[in-house]
Design an enzyme around this catalytic site. Structure first.
Site, PDB file in Angstrom:
ATOM      1  N   ASN A  43      -0.475  35.143  29.823  1.00 24.79           N
ATOM      2  CA  ASN A  43       0.427  35.614  30.891  1.00 24.79           C
ATOM      3  C   ASN A  43       1.883  35.283  30.565  1.00 24.79           C
ATOM      4  O   ASN A  43       2.790  36.103  30.763  1.00 24.79           O
ATOM      5  CB  ASN A  43       0.075  34.951  32.231  1.00 24.79           C
ATOM      6  N   GLY A 221       7.184  28.247  45.235  1.00 25.86           N
ATOM      7  CA  GLY A 221       6.707  29.487  45.852  1.00 25.86           C
ATOM      8  C   GLY A 221       7.825  30.164  46.632  1.00 25.86           C
ATOM      9  O   GLY A 221       8.931  30.340  46.119  1.00 25.86           O
ATOM     10  N   GLY A 224      11.469  28.977  46.528  1.00 30.48           N
ATOM     11  CA  GLY A 224      12.304  29.022  45.340  1.00 30.48           C
ATOM     12  C   GLY A 224      11.950  27.940  44.336  1.00 30.48           C
ATOM     13  O   GLY A 224      10.772  27.708  44.053  1.00 30.48           O
ATOM     14  N   ASP A 245      -0.507  39.700  45.495  1.00 28.91           N
ATOM     15  CA  ASP A 245      -1.362  38.753  44.778  1.00 28.91           C
ATOM     16  C   ASP A 245      -0.455  37.760  44.052  1.00 28.91           C
ATOM     17  O   ASP A 245       0.341  38.168  43.202  1.00 28.91           O
ATOM     18  CB  ASP A 245      -2.244  39.527  43.785  1.00 28.91           C
ATOM     19  N   THR A 247      -1.378  35.475  41.956  1.00 24.20           N
ATOM     20  CA  THR A 247      -1.916  35.002  40.675  1.00 24.20           C
ATOM     21  C   THR A 247      -0.921  35.267  39.554  1.00 24.20           C
ATOM     22  O   THR A 247      -0.462  36.396  39.377  1.00 24.20           O
ATOM     23  CB  THR A 247      -3.244  35.719  40.333  1.00 24.20           C
ATOM     24  N   ASP A 251       3.212  31.650  35.961  1.00 22.50           N
ATOM     25  CA  ASP A 251       3.289  32.038  34.541  1.00 22.50           C
ATOM     26  C   ASP A 251       4.456  32.983  34.304  1.00 22.50           C
ATOM     27  O   ASP A 251       5.125  32.923  33.272  1.00 22.50           O
ATOM     28  CB  ASP A 251       1.985  32.718  34.113  1.00 22.50           C
ATOM     29  N   SER A 281       6.687  39.789  40.446  1.00 24.36           N
ATOM     30  CA  SER A 281       5.316  39.807  39.918  1.00 24.36           C
ATOM     31  C   SER A 281       4.256  39.720  41.014  1.00 24.36           C
ATOM     32  O   SER A 281       3.141  40.207  40.826  1.00 24.36           O
ATOM     33  CB  SER A 281       5.115  38.662  38.916  1.00 24.36           C
ATOM     34  N   SER A 290       0.911  42.271  36.050  1.00 25.24           N
ATOM     35  CA  SER A 290       1.950  42.307  37.089  1.00 25.24           C
ATOM     36  C   SER A 290       3.307  41.813  36.588  1.00 25.24           C
ATOM     37  O   SER A 290       4.283  41.800  37.351  1.00 25.24           O
ATOM     38  CB  SER A 290       1.516  41.477  38.297  1.00 25.24           C
TER      39      SER A 290
HETATM   40  O1  RIB Z   1      -2.074  31.152  36.184  1.00 24.40           O
HETATM   41  C1  RIB Z   1      -2.992  32.194  36.371  1.00 24.40           C
HETATM   42  C2  RIB Z   1      -4.063  32.138  35.334  1.00 24.40           C
HETATM   43  O2  RIB Z   1      -4.822  30.967  35.515  1.00 24.40           O
HETATM   44  C3  RIB Z   1      -5.044  33.281  35.407  1.00 24.40           C
HETATM   45  O3  RIB Z   1      -4.653  34.397  34.653  1.00 24.40           O
HETATM   46  C4  RIB Z   1      -6.343  32.635  34.944  1.00 24.40           C
HETATM   47  O4  RIB Z   1      -6.800  33.129  33.729  1.00 24.40           O
HETATM   48  C5  RIB Z   1      -6.057  31.143  34.882  1.00 24.40           C
HETATM   49  O5  RIB Z   1      -5.906  30.701  33.608  1.00 24.40           O
END
Ligand code: RIB
Length: 304
Positions: A43, A221, A224, A245, A247, A251, A281, A290
């Site tokens: 990512n 988050g 900031g 999302d 997730t 990253d 993202s 994303s």
């Molecule tokens: O930070 C998100 C990631 O954490 C996901 O993509 C998943 O694979 C985990 O490693």
């Protein structure tokens, strides 16, 4: 040549979206599933590459179809994959991600990521590079890789996620450590929550700096981020987002941060840019898919 070099994990993310997450023992029907490239290393490499700088990844995948898919996705996004190793007899990393009500819960089966080691990193670090690592691959290897990078004059960025106990010497080779609220709590034993005073966040960052990291960035988050160096503590306000999302938002922040650092931005300037990139993202599903382009981030900055 300037370059971002990411050493770390690659996973296939099995993203299950449902109205809510099941309670223990319960079954929830009517979910949607998607198989999306992920893993913190992958990512972060995608995030950096989409924002412009030449980017390479070093990591390990299994000898399976997921490994080929992850390699192909990286190559399609201009990430140099020559540093990817195939671990025979192992499955590629896999993450089960349950998304509900804009939030997520993640379980990782590390697979080949467990076998990543410093001997798989053939490149010699250079002063013009930024080297990035996380905590999803063996930490002793990370310590050796980051020490070598720093000794060669490269700048080093460590994402201490997901948090676990780490070799004491690791932080001495780190220019910038980046953590979210949970990880900062785990790393410092100072409780940081969504309503913690910024002075408490700064105190925790300084506690980590005392262990060797030259700068610490706390990502908060929607609130900031905070950038703490020896000279200053700078709060960066949250950027607006229509959350689908979250997730991979952390990253995205790391990849964008490295992408700006490598072209000469200060840690504060890099964090301001990364904060906006991360907000963009979260408006799409998945982690790696994303990650925004430089054009998208520029548009968001222009409209802010
Ligand atoms: O930070 C998100 C990631 O954490 C996901 O993509 C998943 O694979 C985990 O490693």
């Amino acid at each position: 040549m300037t370059r971002v070099v990411v050493c770390g994990s690659l996973n296939m993310d099995v993203v299950v979206q449902s109205a809510r997450r099941p309670l223990p023992g319960e079954t929830v029907l009517d979910a949607e599933v998607a198989f999306l490239p992920g893993g913190k290393g992958l990512n972060q490499a995608i995030a950096a590459a989409r924002l412009g700088p030449p980017t390479s990844i070093f990591g390990a995948v299994g000898d399976d179809a997921f490994g080929n898919t992850l390699r192909g996705f990286l190559a399609d996004n201009n990430v140099d994959t020559l540093g990817l190793h195939v671990v025979t007899g192992q499955a590629s990393g896999l993450a089960l991600i349950q998304v509900a009500q804009g939030d997520n819960a993640i379980t990782v089966a590390s697979g080949a990521n467990r076998y990543f080691s410093e001997i798989m990193v053939s490149a010699e670090p250079r002063p013009s590079e930024v080297w990035v690592a996380q905590f999803e691959t063996p930490l002793e290897a990370t310590r050796i890789i980051m020490r070598k990078a720093r000794q060669a004059g490269a700048r080093t960025v460590l994402n201490m996620a997901p948090f676990q106990s780490y070799p004491a010497a690791l932080l001495k080779s780190i220019d910038v450590a980046v953590l979210n609220e949970i990880e900062l709590t785990q790393a410092t034993d100072i409780t940081i929550g969504t309503s913690s005073a910024l002075s408490t966040v700064v105190e925790a960052c300084h506690k980590l700096r005392a262990k060797g990291a030259r700068a610490v960035v706390a990502t908060l988050g929607p609130r900031g981020a905070v950038v703490v160096t020896a000279e200053s503590a700078t709060a960066i306000p949250g950027a607006k987002a229509d959350v689908i999302d979250t997730t991979g938002a952390g990253d995205c922040f790391i990849g964008a941060f490295a992408a700006r650092l490598v072209v000469g931005a200060t840690p504060v300037e890099a964090a301001q840019y990364a904060n906006v990139a991360a907000a963009r993202s979260v408006e799409r599903l998945g982690a790696a898919p994303s990650m925004p382009t430089a054009k998208e981030v520029a548009a968001r900055l222009a409209s802010a």
